[in-house]
Design an enzyme around this catalytic site. Structure first.
Site, mmCIF file in Angstrom:
data_model
loop_
_atom_site.group_PDB
_atom_site.id
_atom_site.type_symbol
_atom_site.label_atom_id
_atom_site.label_comp_id
_atom_site.label_asym_id
_atom_site.label_seq_id
_atom_site.Cartn_x
_atom_site.Cartn_y
_atom_site.Cartn_z
ATOM 1 N N CYS A 1 34.801 -100.288 -51.924
ATOM 2 C CA CYS A 1 33.427 -100.689 -51.627
ATOM 3 C C CYS A 1 32.590 -99.452 -51.292
ATOM 4 O O CYS A 1 33.116 -98.459 -50.778
ATOM 5 C CB CYS A 1 33.411 -101.658 -50.454
ATOM 6 S SG CYS A 1 34.210 -103.235 -50.803
ATOM 7 N N CYS B 1 32.689 -97.626 -47.873
ATOM 8 C CA CYS B 1 34.024 -97.189 -47.434
ATOM 9 C C CYS B 1 34.682 -96.226 -48.420
ATOM 10 O O CYS B 1 35.906 -96.027 -48.373
ATOM 11 C CB CYS B 1 34.927 -98.404 -47.232
ATOM 12 S SG CYS B 1 34.247 -99.627 -46.119
ATOM 13 N N CYS C 1 43.698 -101.992 -47.981
ATOM 14 C CA CYS C 1 42.793 -103.103 -47.666
ATOM 15 C C CYS C 1 43.574 -104.308 -47.152
ATOM 16 O O CYS C 1 43.027 -105.150 -46.455
ATOM 17 C CB CYS C 1 41.962 -103.484 -48.880
ATOM 18 S SG CYS C 1 42.915 -104.230 -50.218
#
Ligand code: SF4
Length: 234
Positions: A198, A201, A225
């Site tokens: 993302c 991040c 994740c």
């Protein structure tokens, strides 16, 4: 998958096998698993370089192999655009996204929780809705500190096998394969990114650890994740 399970590799094979041997090994792993699981074998396509390589390998085994993409509201616009192109090219790719309301800055205050909601949860939906018994990933053992102990065939959840067919590939071998077959990749790689997640991040890194640009500044830096570490199937 007893026949394939015995091939869980010693680490020295990362350096010992040639590129061609690794490609043949990966194809054989997918082929054997597809023979065993049929339509219940599904590729998890994160739209990163490793995933598109695995997707290409799977399509060489059988054009009928299905896949899914887990996306989030925070994916970079380049990734969203690349996703649209991939779906146009492969309508059998299903997209899962959690649109539930969450705190705007959850990725700052609790990135583990944010990933659990936006990545792990929709992965569970995909596994359930697509009746997956074997999911195929682009995980590689040389990507970073959290990925050294995986196996080519794993079973962490009851009735769900995970296949990591390019586990032994090095970063340059992924690029070698993608170049060889002229496989299209996310344009963010041309800007220097090496591991894509993302937007808030993900940073460009020059570290040896390919995933060092993920979750920079948090305890999760260079980590996971959760889709590879948490239960996915009840
Ligand atoms: S990568 Fe960041 S923004 Fe994306 S789900 Fe995880 S914490 Fe949230």
């Amino acid at each position: 998958m007893n026949a394939v399970k015995e091939k869980n590799p010693p680490a020295y094979l990362v350096d010992k096998l040639t590129f061609n041997e690794k490609v043949e090994r990966s194809l054989a792993l997918i082929e054997n698993a597809y023979h065993e699981f049929g339509d219940a074998l599904v590729v998890a396509n994160s739209l990163g370089k490793d995933s598109v390589a695995v997707w290409h390998l799977a399509k060489r085994v059988s054009p009928a192999i299905r896949g899914f993409i887990v996306t989030t509201r925070f994916k970079p616009k380049e990734t969203k655009e690349f996703m649209k192109e991939q779906i146009r090219a492969y309508p059998e790719l299903r997209v899962y996204q959690n649109d539930d309301k969450i705190p705007e800055d959850l990725y700052n205050t609790d990135p583990d929780r944010c990933c659990e909601l936006l990545k792990v949860k929709p992965t569970r939906w995909a596994i359930e809705e697509m009746n997956v018994s074997c999911w195929v990933t682009g995980l590689r053992c040389t990507e970073g500190r959290t990925r050294t102990d995986y196996k080519e065939v794993e079973q962490r959840d009851l009735e769900l096998v995970k296949l990591n067919p390019i586990l032994l590939w090095k970063e340059r071998e992924v690029w070698q394969y993608l170049a060889l077959y002229n496989v299209e990749v996310n344009p963010l790689y041309a800007r220097g990114y090496r591991s894509l997640g993302c937007e808030p991040c993900t940073r460009i890194t020059t570290d040896d650890n390919e995933r060092a640009g993920r979750w920079v500044g948090t305890s999760k830096c260079g980590g996971e994740c959760g889709i590879h570490t948490r239960p996915l199937k009840a």
